[in-house]
Scaffold this motif. Structure first.
Motif, PDB file in Angstrom:
ATOM      1  N   ARG A   1     -21.168  29.376 -32.795  1.00  9.94           N
ATOM      2  CA  ARG A   1     -19.781  29.738 -32.482  1.00  9.94           C
ATOM      3  C   ARG A   1     -19.106  28.625 -31.696  1.00  9.94           C
ATOM      4  O   ARG A   1     -19.692  28.099 -30.744  1.00  9.94           O
TER       5      ARG A   1
ATOM      6  N   PRO B   1     -20.412  38.921 -28.401  1.00 12.61           N
ATOM      7  CA  PRO B   1     -19.624  38.862 -29.636  1.00 12.61           C
ATOM      8  C   PRO B   1     -20.371  39.640 -30.709  1.00 12.61           C
ATOM      9  O   PRO B   1     -21.447  40.190 -30.442  1.00 12.61           O
TER      10      PRO B   1
ATOM     11  N   ARG C   1      -5.733  41.573 -31.962  1.00 11.85           N
ATOM     12  CA  ARG C   1      -6.554  41.870 -33.144  1.00 11.85           C
ATOM     13  C   ARG C   1      -6.469  43.358 -33.427  1.00 11.85           C
ATOM     14  O   ARG C   1      -6.790  44.157 -32.549  1.00 11.85           O
TER      15      ARG C   1
ATOM     16  N   THR D   1      -8.152  34.579 -18.126  1.00 10.65           N
ATOM     17  CA  THR D   1      -8.216  35.998 -18.463  1.00 10.65           C
ATOM     18  C   THR D   1      -9.620  36.311 -18.985  1.00 10.65           C
ATOM     19  O   THR D   1     -10.367  35.407 -19.344  1.00 10.65           O
TER      20      THR D   1
ATOM     21  N   GLY E   1      -9.893  32.881 -30.595  1.00  7.33           N
ATOM     22  CA  GLY E   1     -10.930  33.308 -31.523  1.00  7.33           C
ATOM     23  C   GLY E   1     -10.405  33.865 -32.827  1.00  7.33           C
ATOM     24  O   GLY E   1     -11.182  34.146 -33.724  1.00  7.33           O
ATOM     25  N   LEU E   2      -9.100  34.043 -32.928  1.00 10.76           N
ATOM     26  CA  LEU E   2      -8.573  34.677 -34.127  1.00 10.76           C
ATOM     27  C   LEU E   2      -8.419  33.637 -35.233  1.00 10.76           C
ATOM     28  O   LEU E   2      -7.334  33.358 -35.706  1.00 10.76           O
TER      29      LEU E   2
ATOM     30  N   SER F   1      -4.834  34.027 -28.937  1.00  3.77           N
ATOM     31  CA  SER F   1      -6.255  34.317 -28.817  1.00  3.77           C
ATOM     32  C   SER F   1      -7.022  33.306 -29.656  1.00  3.77           C
ATOM     33  O   SER F   1      -6.984  33.354 -30.872  1.00  3.77           O
TER      34      SER F   1
HETATM   35  P1  AMP Z   1     -15.868  38.924 -31.242  1.00  2.00           P
HETATM   36  O1  AMP Z   1     -16.559  38.707 -29.941  1.00  2.00           O
HETATM   37  O2  AMP Z   1     -16.437  38.107 -32.359  1.00  2.00           O
HETATM   38  O3  AMP Z   1     -15.695  40.377 -31.560  1.00  2.00           O
HETATM   39  O4  AMP Z   1     -14.400  38.380 -30.989  1.00  2.00           O
HETATM   40  C1  AMP Z   1     -13.758  38.635 -29.764  1.00  2.00           C
HETATM   41  C2  AMP Z   1     -12.289  38.455 -29.919  1.00  2.00           C
HETATM   42  O5  AMP Z   1     -11.633  38.655 -28.660  1.00  2.00           O
HETATM   43  C3  AMP Z   1     -11.963  37.045 -30.356  1.00  2.00           C
HETATM   44  O6  AMP Z   1     -10.983  37.095 -31.362  1.00  2.00           O
HETATM   45  C4  AMP Z   1     -11.445  36.385 -29.115  1.00  2.00           C
HETATM   46  O7  AMP Z   1     -10.547  35.355 -29.368  1.00  2.00           O
HETATM   47  C5  AMP Z   1     -10.807  37.543 -28.378  1.00  2.00           C
HETATM   48  N1  AMP Z   1     -10.817  37.295 -26.940  1.00  2.00           N
HETATM   49  C6  AMP Z   1     -11.876  37.355 -26.123  1.00  2.00           C
HETATM   50  N2  AMP Z   1     -11.532  36.979 -24.847  1.00  2.00           N
HETATM   51  C7  AMP Z   1     -10.216  36.679 -24.876  1.00  2.00           C
HETATM   52  C8  AMP Z   1      -9.275  36.230 -23.907  1.00  2.00           C
HETATM   53  N3  AMP Z   1      -9.622  36.018 -22.620  1.00  2.00           N
HETATM   54  N4  AMP Z   1      -8.002  36.014 -24.303  1.00  2.00           N
HETATM   55  C9  AMP Z   1      -7.647  36.247 -25.581  1.00  2.00           C
HETATM   56  N5  AMP Z   1      -8.490  36.658 -26.541  1.00  2.00           N
HETATM   57  C10 AMP Z   1      -9.766  36.874 -26.211  1.00  2.00           C
END
Ligand code: AMP
Ligand code: MG
Length: 321
Positions: A50, A135, A188, A110, A222-223, A220
């Motif tokens: 990741r 995750p 999401r 955050t 991770g999106l 975000s």
């Molecule tokens: P997953 O862990 O694969 O389910 O993905 C977690 C999701 O939460 C991802 O899309 C991240 O980008 C989002 N995410 C986690 N922490 C944050 C944060 N501090 N700010 C914005 N998005 C977050």
């Protein structure tokens, strides 16, 4: 060797020792590590492949433990009271004394927090007594796991253990809601429909569609556009299907596909969410074995969990790389 565990206390002991443990939640299987242990958190990124700019969600046994690490305002507390334990993740400002490793939050100020609605997960979290960064328990970019067998396929040999809780009840990931910057923004779509959130805190900003918002512009990180992807190409909104395609059906299936998986004959959004990732995995494996050209997905219209399903399918269909 990856052990299959029945006892959440064994899972907690491994977490305490700094090991990686996959565990069941109501959404999908998570890949957990002690969020206060930098080496353990780094192992999550390594095991999944990741990118380090993609932050992890921290899991807690209850709202009080979560809100000891982040600053919760009245909206966050109202949502926690209504939806926790449950498939809602809140992004909130870290407290100055937050114990979660910065790497877990990808260095952001955050942190995403949640209390999962699953007896085994809660028993493990309670016994562990600290934040668990987790995750989904799949290789980065791949389809999320909704059974211990899926986790074994993805990460067998790379992680210490899997806590066996059978199949996940919801089947798509949590809804991620950003409450950090004054307003409320949906990052999401997921297991809690946005309409249910709006009934508690009023209007929520909607995301750009995955196609319209390439990863770097998203709040975000991770999106990512390409995500949840099978190996075979996925074609969306299919109105007809070819003999060399696999079909992901929603409602009465189109005729003519080589193989078909049904999400929900009755077009029930919850049933479809529960079946989504397993069906994609089976079509991908069987379609590759048969040498098929790709997977055609029928439209999944409507509200409730359907927006989360459309989001996952759009990302699964997005160009790779
Ligand atoms: P997953 O862990 O694969 O389910 O993905 C977690 C999701 O939460 C991802 O899309 C991240 O980008 C989002 N995410 C986690 N922490 C944050 C944060 N501090 N700010 C914005 N998005 C977050
Ligand atoms: Mg994931």
């Amino acid at each position: 060797m990856t052990a299959l565990l029945d006892d959440p206390l064994d899972a907690a002991a491994l977490l305490r020792a700094g090991a990686l443990v996959a565990f069941p939640t109501e959404t999908v299987y998570g890949l957990g590590a002690d969020a206060r242990n930098a080496a353990a958190v780094a192992e999550i990124f390594a095991a999944k492949g990741r990118p380090h700019f993609n932050p992890l969600i921290c899991h807690f046994a209850d709202a009080d433990s979560a809100f000891a690490e982040v600053r919760a305002d009245a909206r966050a507390r109202a949502l926690a009271a209504r939806f926790w334990p449950g498939p809602l993740t809140l992004v909130l400002p870290r407290r100055a004394d937050c114990r979660v490793e910065l790497l877990a939050g990808a260095g952001l100020d955050t942190l995403a927090v949640r209390v999962p609605a699953h007896d085994l997960a809660l028993a493990m979290l309670r016994a562990f007594g600290g934040p668990v960064a987790a995750p989904s328990a799949n290789r980065s970019g791949r389809v999320s796991p909704t059974s211990p067998a899926h986790v074994m396929e993805e990460l067998g040999g790379r992680i210490a253990a899997i806590l066996d809780g059978g199949e996940c009840a919801v089947g798509v990931e949590s809804t991620v809601l950003d409450l950090g910057a004054g307003g409320a923004a949906l990052l999401r779509p997921g297991g809690v429909p946005v309409e249910a959130i709006e009934a508690v805190i009023g209007p929520v900003g909607r995301p750009l569609s995955p196609e319209a918002a390439p990863a770097p512009t998203l709040r975000s990180p991770g999106l990512l556009l390409s995500h949840y992807a099978p190996v075979l190409p996925l074609r969306l909104d299919a109105r007809e299907v070819a003999a060399d395609e696999a079909l992901l059906a929603f409602g009465p299936p189109l005729a003519g596909a080589a193989i078909t998986e049904q999400l929900s004959l009755a077009r029930d959004d919850r049933e479809a969410a529960r079946r989504l990732f397993g069906a994609l995995r089976r079509l991908d494996a069987e379609g590759r074995r048969l040498g098929l050209r790709g997977i055609a997905a029928m439209p999944v219209p409507g509200g409730g969990l359907a927006p989360a399903i459309r989001d996952r399918l759009a990302r699964a269909a997005a160009p790779r790389g």
